[in-house]
Motif scaffolding. Sequence first.
Motif, PDB file in Angstrom:
ATOM      1  N   LEU A  71      79.761   0.805  41.989  1.00  0.00           N
ATOM      2  CA  LEU A  71      79.407  -0.536  40.233  1.00  0.00           C
ATOM      3  C   LEU A  71      79.733   0.317  39.708  1.00  0.00           C
ATOM      4  N   ARG A 216      80.558 -13.583  43.575  1.00  0.00           N
ATOM      5  CA  ARG A 216      80.373 -12.383  43.910  1.00  0.00           C
ATOM      6  C   ARG A 216      81.117 -11.440  43.862  1.00  0.00           C
ATOM      7  N   ASP A 218      79.628  -7.467  42.192  1.00  0.00           N
ATOM      8  CA  ASP A 218      78.869  -6.717  41.773  1.00  0.00           C
ATOM      9  C   ASP A 218      79.069  -6.197  40.254  1.00  0.00           C
ATOM     10  N   THR A 222      74.170  -7.423  37.635  1.00  0.00           N
ATOM     11  CA  THR A 222      74.223  -8.480  38.729  1.00  0.00           C
ATOM     12  C   THR A 222      73.341  -7.604  39.456  1.00  0.00           C
ATOM     13  N   ALA A 223      73.021  -6.011  39.652  1.00  0.00           N
ATOM     14  CA  ALA A 223      72.581  -5.531  40.448  1.00  0.00           C
ATOM     15  C   ALA A 223      71.436  -5.025  40.072  1.00  0.00           C
ATOM     16  N   ASP A 226      69.255  -8.347  40.095  1.00  0.00           N
ATOM     17  CA  ASP A 226      68.629  -8.134  42.269  1.00  0.00           C
ATOM     18  C   ASP A 226      67.543  -7.426  41.992  1.00  0.00           C
TER      19      ASP A 226
END
Length: 527
Positions: A71, A216, A218, A222-223, A226
């Motif tokens: 990331l 799509r 990351d 977004t992590a 999620d």
Amino acid sequence: MQSSPDFARPVALASPAGHRMRLVRLPWIALAAILVSLFALIPLGFIIAVAVQIGWTTVVELVFRPRVGDLLVNTFFLVALTVPLSIALSVALAWLTERSDLPGARLWAWLAVAPLAVPAFVHSYAWVTMVPGVHGLGAGVFISVIAYFPFLYLPVSAALRRLDPSLEDSAASLGLGPWRVFFRVVLPQLRLAICGGSLLVGLHLLAEYGLYVFIRFDTFTTAIVDQFQSTFNGPAANMLAGVLIACCLALLALEILVRGEERYARVGSGAARQAPRARLGRATLPCLLLPLLVAVLAIGVPFVTIGRWLVAGGWEVWRLDEISAALGQTIFLAVAGALLATVAAIPMAWLSIRKPGRLQRVLEATNYTVGSLPGVVIALALVTLTVRFMLPLYQTLVTILIAYALMFLPRAIISLRASIAQAPVELERAASNLGRSPANALWSTTIRLSAPGAAAGMALVSLGILNELTATQMLAPNGTMTLALAFWSYSGEIDYAAAAPYALIMVAASLPLTWLLYVQSKRMAGQ
């Protein structure tokens, strides 16, 4: 001369070396500003408290792992590529629209700001549905540039309008050519505008969620979402949020370092004229291609895509009962959040103008630092806090409005501060001397005169709330369906036609607020 109304109350402060307590008259409005700033620090303080609670060993395990490294790499390349490209594009467009005889310069200037009316996740929706293979870092950089470059264009174009042309004339008289004058005289004077705009772009890149989900790619945001949605793993999500906070603080520090301490103000009024516009001559047509291409990519593609899906869906996608309910909830949250943020901003804005000093600088820096945090960090902290200690407030209207106020407080402060600076302090003194209470004197004079600035600040906050997705997802009460949430729900089901009306309404609602931003930038430059 009479002293200014201090709106003060005695506050006991301890003196060093065990001396007796002494009373200091601290304005009550300063106390309000301190309380707002302390409340704003709750999300940041809670992340730190979680780290202390789980222990250093667990922190190391959660932070120093391959996933976090991936990331970080994604984030580094996203920011390192997007920000320079946005700078180059914004400076080129600003010079063409402000310093050249480009045909239709005013139209191109507005079109360079208009992409702000299109939410970033709608940009991504438009490109993904038009070119399904768009994904990864390259797509993230491309869409981020066309979505966020106006944050740089606005301050750079405003700065170009205010530059003293006599400096450029002096450089030209010394034999410097046009290119050397630009790079050695003009560009250094744009440093503050470029640094400020780059910081805004970088912070938006760190905070964005929907744009990168579509392609799509990351990121930390977004992590975190999620992690929250899949396992509600508090420590893991909080540690990812801690790394994201570190990235935001690193950007703030880098901006301060690059900005430097050089003096950019001139003494005196300078030349009372505008800089002459450069003649493009044979380069007119090639130069026209740049703003035209940008307008097509940043505005044309979203509108064409939305229109295509509306035609494909027909009248069936216009579910008026759902759309009207989502629009009503969006307007209510935007107005209520903007009102709360504006009221919370009044003490800080008043203090920065009427009582500048060390306390004011510390409080102002606190609010701007918290305002720079991504919405997902603030939302995650409030979720964890309410679940652990104030469960009745979990996913309630109170929590979501507090999150909006914390996220967009700096926007309200900036607008109010400019208006309060134009309200004569003598009116406050006169109202106080006539026997009015401190709060009444403040309300009847300064606050009323600052109403236009408050309205502008509310508009800017409303624009942010209108397009807010992550915090609304995590904190809104059950059954809440805003325009952004409805769009996200249908697009997540790959029902792009049903999502199109919501995208169109969000863009249409954002256009007047974007126009307000454009007009404000012109006024700041005295036009």
